[in-house]
Structure formats: C-alpha cells, structure tokens
Scaffold this motif. Sequence first.
Motif, PDB file in Angstrom:
ATOM      1  N   TYR A  19      -2.783  -0.357  -5.816  1.00 18.42           N
ATOM      2  CA  TYR A  19      -2.835  -1.100  -4.601  1.00 18.42           C
ATOM      3  C   TYR A  19      -3.905  -2.160  -4.495  1.00 18.42           C
ATOM      4  N   LEU A  70       2.573  -3.523   5.196  1.00 22.86           N
ATOM      5  CA  LEU A  70       1.759  -2.946   4.125  1.00 22.86           C
ATOM      6  C   LEU A  70       2.691  -1.887   3.262  1.00 22.86           C
ATOM      7  N   LYS A  79       0.887  -1.265  -0.088  1.00 20.74           N
ATOM      8  CA  LYS A  79       0.027   0.013   0.070  1.00 20.74           C
ATOM      9  C   LYS A  79       0.657   1.241  -0.091  1.00 20.74           C
ATOM     10  N   ALA A 134      -5.974  -4.761  -1.911  1.00 18.23           N
ATOM     11  CA  ALA A 134      -5.581  -5.256  -0.756  1.00 18.23           C
ATOM     12  C   ALA A 134      -5.642  -6.751  -0.741  1.00 18.23           C
TER      13      ALA A 134
END
Length: 300
Positions: free
Chosen positions: A140, A76, A26, A142
């Motif tokens: 990005y 992340l 991210k 998830a």
Amino acid sequence: MKTVIALLFTFIGYSTFAQTNLDDYKYVIVPKKFDAFKNMNEYQTSTLVKHLFTGKGFNTVYDDQLPEDLKFNRCLGVIADLKDDSSMFSTKTIINLKDCNDKIVFSTMQGSSKEKEYKSAYNEAIRESMRSFNGVNYSYTAKDKKDETVTVNFRNDVKKLDVSKAYKILQAEKATEEVNVKKEPTVISEETEKTQYYKDNTPVESNIKKTEIEKPEFKSLELKKPSTKDMWYAQATDNGYQLVDSSPKVRMNLLKSSADNVFMAKTDTKNGLVYQKDGNWVFEYYENDKLVQEELNIKF
C-alpha cells in the motif's frame, strides 16, 4: 495443457493489475455473505477468500469489522465480489475487486472445478481464481499528501520568528479577538415580569356526571291460571313442537331456543316465551303494554 492455460490467465490477470494500481488501496473488504449465495459464509467461501487475500499480502477485513479510517473513507478499500458462473456439471468462479464507486478495478481469471461436493468444488475453483495474484508484490502506497490541509499555529512558533514580526502577529491576533468579543450576540434574551408567564395545568374537576341507566319498570303484571279441562298435547316438529287441543286443533307453535325448557311461542294472535317455572309451564307475553304470565297444561 491445463497448466499452460492457467499460466496464460495468470499473465492476463497480472496485466490487468498493472493497468490498475492496487497499491493505491489500503484494504480488501470481504463480505461475510456474497451476493451469489443465500446464506452467510456459505461453503466457507468468505473465510477462504479472506484467508487467500491475507496470504498474498493484502490487508483484508470483513465488511462488518471496518477500521476507523475505512469507515470514514470507503475509497481506501476495494470490495471483493465473487461471481458464480457455475453450471450443472462444473463450478466456475471469478473474483472481482470493486472500488467505492462500484467500478471493477481488477478481475481474476475464471477458476473451475468438477468436484461434486459443493464445498470442495468452490474451494478448488476459488483457489484457481486467486492464482491471478501470483507474483504480485502488493504494498500500500498512500496518495500524494500535497493536497492535505496544513494548519499553522503562529502562537507556538513565535520563538522561531523575528522579534518584530512576532510582535506584529500577536497584535493582529489580539485585535481579532477583541473584535469578536465586541460583536453583538445573535440572540438577545430579556426577561421581565410582563414577558414571563406560566400556564397552570392543574387538572380541573369535571362537572360531567355519569348517566345512570334507569331500569325498566313493568306497568303491571297479570297472572292467568289455566282451566283444568284445557289440556294441550305436544306434537314434535322439525324445530320444536306444536300444541293441539282435544279437537284436535293447533293452539300454539313452540320453537326451540339455546336454553333447556325455554321455547319461543307463537299463537294466531300472540308472540312470547314458554318456559318452566316451579314445575309449571308458563306462557309469557305482552298485551296492551301489560306483561302477562299464563300457566298452560301441556302434556309432552
């Protein structure tokens, strides 16, 4: 030729990117001070790297300004590390992206510059390294949320269930609450007159008295007057004077002290001090525990 080589390295960088999916990350974390330099943001390298990553669509943050989710989960993001392979005649840089386990997940091509001025040289070399990201459409994504814990509160969803099932669930919850209430507490506190006490910490007056130092008292003081005929003459030495009589015979040696007109005195049989008192020279010494002050006729 240089353009062909740059395009080749760009293709290699893109291939590396394809093997490691940067969409899983991210954030790109940019240190305000790279390990290759001594000072923070030296030659404006940190601000340039952050600017270039942001321009290529990455969510870029400084290492001292992490968002809340990244603080609790460093995996992340990837950390941008600038590798400096510069030589005496050229500036060369490579930018590596490292994951939370310090593993390199992406490495750019080597950018180079022959500019003599450091700031311009690093600017050119870094921009050339960042060309490895040309054509990369970062977005990005998830990770799969199947493993996330899901909490179901039946109390709020009773209206959606069958009436009989809802009743059974509520009865089960009520029974659980009653069991928890009936459990004995882990710690039992019982206070009685016998178990409670306090300690009086009021300061107690000490019976220790200060010892007074007794001042020494002289047993006696003897004053001796000189004979008018007994004149001693002072002859200078390296450390003071020697006093001789008319024979001439050395009667006393005087050694200088740190005070004016005060001498450490020594004869064949006595040691003491010679000093001026009321315009007279006095030889002070002990004789059989008696303090003696003897006036001297000294001619300097």
